[in-house]
Design a protein around this motif. Sequence first.
Motif, short mmCIF file in Angstrom:
data_model
loop_
_atom_site.label_atom_id
_atom_site.label_comp_id
_atom_site.label_asym_id
_atom_site.label_seq_id
_atom_site.Cartn_x
_atom_site.Cartn_y
_atom_site.Cartn_z
N MET A 62 -13.09 8.43 -0.01
CA MET A 62 -11.94 9.21 0.48
C MET A 62 -11.52 10.42 -0.32
O MET A 62 -10.91 11.33 0.21
CB MET A 62 -10.74 8.28 0.68
CG MET A 62 -10.24 7.65 -0.59
SD MET A 62 -9.24 6.18 -0.27
CE MET A 62 -10.48 4.98 0.07
N GLU A 63 -11.80 10.47 -1.63
CA GLU A 63 -11.23 11.57 -2.42
C GLU A 63 -11.94 12.89 -2.13
O GLU A 63 -13.15 13.00 -2.26
CB GLU A 63 -11.29 11.24 -3.91
CG GLU A 63 -10.40 10.06 -4.23
CD GLU A 63 -10.15 9.87 -5.71
OE1 GLU A 63 -10.08 10.88 -6.43
OE2 GLU A 63 -10.02 8.72 -6.14
N ASP A 116 -7.16 -0.51 0.15
CA ASP A 116 -8.50 0.07 0.21
C ASP A 116 -9.49 -0.65 -0.69
O ASP A 116 -10.70 -0.42 -0.59
CB ASP A 116 -8.45 1.55 -0.21
CG ASP A 116 -7.75 2.42 0.82
OD1 ASP A 116 -7.99 2.19 2.01
OD2 ASP A 116 -6.97 3.31 0.44
N ALA A 117 -8.97 -1.47 -1.60
CA ALA A 117 -9.85 -2.11 -2.57
C ALA A 117 -9.81 -3.62 -2.40
O ALA A 117 -8.74 -4.19 -2.17
CB ALA A 117 -9.42 -1.73 -3.99
N GLY A 119 -5.37 1.85 -10.84
CA GLY A 119 -6.07 0.87 -10.01
C GLY A 119 -5.84 -0.56 -10.45
O GLY A 119 -6.72 -1.41 -10.34
N VAL A 135 -11.85 0.87 -8.69
CA VAL A 135 -10.96 1.35 -7.62
C VAL A 135 -11.09 2.87 -7.52
O VAL A 135 -11.17 3.43 -6.42
CB VAL A 135 -9.50 0.93 -7.88
CG1 VAL A 135 -8.55 1.59 -6.87
CG2 VAL A 135 -9.35 -0.59 -7.82
N ILE A 153 -14.24 3.59 -5.69
CA ILE A 153 -14.11 3.41 -4.23
C ILE A 153 -13.50 4.69 -3.63
O ILE A 153 -13.96 5.18 -2.59
CB ILE A 153 -13.24 2.17 -3.91
CG1 ILE A 153 -14.00 0.90 -4.31
CG2 ILE A 153 -12.86 2.13 -2.42
CD1 ILE A 153 -13.18 -0.38 -4.21
N GLY A 154 -12.51 5.24 -4.31
CA GLY A 154 -11.91 6.50 -3.86
C GLY A 154 -12.93 7.62 -3.82
O GLY A 154 -13.04 8.36 -2.84
N ALA A 163 -7.57 5.62 -3.50
CA ALA A 163 -7.51 4.26 -2.97
C ALA A 163 -6.14 3.62 -3.18
O ALA A 163 -5.62 3.59 -4.30
CB ALA A 163 -8.59 3.40 -3.63
N HIS A 195 -6.21 11.80 -0.56
CA HIS A 195 -6.10 10.33 -0.60
C HIS A 195 -6.92 9.75 -1.73
O HIS A 195 -8.10 10.07 -1.87
CB HIS A 195 -6.62 9.74 0.72
CG HIS A 195 -5.74 10.07 1.88
ND1 HIS A 195 -6.03 9.68 3.16
CD2 HIS A 195 -4.57 10.74 1.95
CE1 HIS A 195 -5.07 10.10 3.97
NE2 HIS A 195 -4.18 10.75 3.25
N LYS A 255 -15.47 -0.57 4.83
CA LYS A 255 -14.58 -1.42 4.06
C LYS A 255 -15.40 -2.13 2.98
O LYS A 255 -16.46 -2.66 3.26
CB LYS A 255 -13.92 -2.44 4.98
CG LYS A 255 -12.50 -2.67 4.57
CD LYS A 255 -11.60 -3.28 5.57
CE LYS A 255 -10.41 -3.93 4.90
NZ LYS A 255 -9.93 -3.37 3.66
N SER A 262 0.80 -1.22 0.00
CA SER A 262 0.00 0.00 0.00
C SER A 262 0.83 1.28 0.00
O SER A 262 0.29 2.37 -0.09
CB SER A 262 -1.00 0.00 1.16
OG SER A 262 -2.10 -0.81 0.82
#
Lengths: 195, 738
Positions: B650-651, B677-678, A181, B642, B645-646, B673, B671, B614, A174
């Motif tokens: 979080m973005e 995070d994925a 991605g 992905v 998800i961000g 992902a 931030h 999560k 990470s």
Amino acid sequence: MNEQTLSRRFFLKVSGAFVALAAVPSTVHAFYQDVKSFLVPPKETLPTTLTINKQPYKVTADTRSTLLDLLREELQLTGTKKGCDHGQCGACTVHVDGQRVLSCLTLTAMLPGKTVTTIEGLADGEKLHPMQQAFIECDGFQCGYCTPGQIMSAVACVNEGHTKSVAEIKEFMSGNLCRCGAYNGIVEAIQKVAK
Amino acid sequence: MEFFDNELSTLMPAEGRVEAIAKVTGKGKYAAEYTVPGVCYAVLVTSSIPAGTIKAIQVDKAKRATGVIDILYHQNKPVVPGFADETKIRESRVGLPVFYTDKIYFKGQPIALVVAESLEEATYAASLITADYTAEVFNVDFVKTHPSIPLKAAGKERGTVDEWSNAIHIVEAEYTIKEEVHNPMEMHATIAEWVGDNKVKLYEKTQGVNSVQRVISGLFSIPRENVEVISEFVGGGFGSGLRVWSNTLMAVMASLQVKRPVKLMLTRPQMFSLVGYRPESWQKIKLGADSSGKFSGMIHQAKHTTSVFENFNENITRIARLVYDFKNLKTESAIVPLNLGTPTWMRGPGDCTGDFAIESAIDELSYKLNEDPIALRLKNIALKNDPESGKPWSTHFIDECLEQGATKINWKNRKQTPGQVTEGDWQIGYGMAIGMWTSGRTQASASIVLDKSGTIIVRTAMTDIGTGTGTAMQNLAHESLGMPKNKIKVELGNSNLPPAPSQGGSTGLASLGGAVMDAATLLKQKLATYAAAINAQYKDAAAADILLSENGISYKQANAQFISYADLWKKVDEPTIEAEATSAPGEERQQFAFCSSAAHFCIVRVHSKTGKVKVDRMVCVADGGKIINEKPAANQVSGAAVGGIGMALMEEQQADVKFGSLLGNDLAGYHFAVNADAPIIEVSFIDKPDPNINQMGSKGLGEVGIIGCAAAIANAIYNATGKRLRNLPITPDKVLLG
């Protein structure tokens, strides 16, 4: 009374002296500031001997030069990527004495006698490193810009033994961001090599 | 290094990408990595105030630093004919007339550029430059400002609002999404070199070489063919590389000024202010349905930010007109100018934002109706015709995407009542949403060359930003010609090659593929003509009957009427045999409407004490027509998820309203992902060719992978917790306070 007079005189003398003393340094200080603002320190260089991808290098680098900029701008080893220059993305990951290191946070001046491996030094001639091969087979990238850093970290991740589960691989990978991605393929490639 | 590695080609596993070895060995050259003799380095100085005028710039000290060659600023710059006056600046449509204004529009705007012998020298000298400004009042506060900006109609109203104002079921809510920043891993970079008085060569990070060529030739008043743009490897884009930004112009200006090649790579902090972003937005949805769950109407209102010097409208309400069959639909929008850089298209532009609000509202409605959200959607999706134009969809398989996705994630295990499933402190829920994107296609050209070594080279100016365009070209050439893949090379991302549109808007392969296939047909026809001189059987051969192999060509089936290349070349005077084709959309666009679509399903767990979310599973089933390269295509869609998800969790870019600075200024402050995070994203395709869009039947994929993703996550959070969260990103604080 006398005491009082003396006392006043003493006070005046002392405070006068303080005023005088205060005045001198402030002028000097201002003068020093003027000089400093006029003077621009010249560039300094430092000779450094190190090993990169099994080759000995003797470089005379700017003392401000990071390993990342040395590789990319001086030695034309552009496989190591600049993604943030702040130690936040992992794209510049190389190995120094076998450990994964962020080359953007490493000054060249810190490296005398050290052994550096970059992505260009990972393959054995034309024979790809198993991790490079696995990244191809698992399509562990899209644009490819974070890939050299991912692969250098992946090799270290396997060496460090952090590959017991998908979650563990993900955790220990990470520090290497991939904006495309392509994390599926990265994890798959590491699992393949770790077997 | 070429896109396709000659030396190592035989080692390449068949399933790998055409450029795979270049990427895993670090040999592929991205814009800033070409060795150009005599190159010098440029570093930017940016404004420290968000609005005002530059009174003076102090450059004397920087000039005395070691290695400094020149310093460009508004009082020291080369002539740029396209910036000669206000009218020309407006017509140039490049946005910021860098160095041709003393006005400051946003914090971080370039005010000077130091050119020096080395990067370290330029960086140090840039730190010595100071400026005096006359500061002016500024505004970076979207939340406070947008209520005062009036909405305007966005498209023609369908039906009336009156018709459904007393619908039985109504959902009415507001949604906000914070600004998001593209942040491709490769920072925008240019090496510019003037070769002669009116000729310039650029190694450039861009999604479209021909678009850079057009802009630079226009601004500097030189013929288009005198601007060579090379972008063989592009480290991501996501939309930020679709425009020509000030950094490219400054590199070209600096090279003109110092008469040397100049390299300018933005720093990561500069990537946040200078090359666009997805604007912060506000939306309001009013959705009505009758007792049977049929939508009776919708009002969709949206506002988003733009800069004070340029209008950018990303059309957030467009998707309201695309997916569902609304007889009554009113869409309104507005843009809100602020002292920030200009926003631009970012993956799934507009639709991604609009879809979050609509798909959240539909989910909310499904709970009101106590109906399964998939069933509710299927009842209302415009599956046969494009609701806007009325034209029939050429192909549209969102229903199959829904069906497959539901099976894959075991949707039947979902509880209709929220907050039912817990595991210790974790609450678990299922969510889904759909997304769509119109499948565009534009004119594109490609050529195919056969050389005397028996190698095929497929060429186009289009870039490959990680999407797999080069690999698709190889696959298509292999399928059309029969030539083994390891004998097919690809050259792309160069303005000297056959012109092509920018890689963007999910149109790349859909546009280019046809040109590659047409060029293959032309090449085979040419070969048949030469072959006819040796064997009369080839005289009337149809291109489809010609097959190429490593050693020669054959007719109708492998090895039949075989003619070796050695024999063939005896009949050819040219050094190579080349065919170029241009393909473009045609009549089919009058008859049909085209779309790609995807359904996202996910399982999330929400921590009841910390608010952490999560994503346990993410399933995406996409309809992109015929899939040409399955692995890279799946990679692209999983990568988009992905990104989703961000976006969902979080973005978040924020501006400091007191100082006008951006709070997300680097990858620690902003931030997206990371790997952890994925989950492993599960992607599958309908993979049915669209018979009308182009020769391959391929529709676009890049956008639909992200569009419904954020809504699916928000909907799953509701299913897990009973908390309806309408403001992105859904950070733990919002979960706890929700």
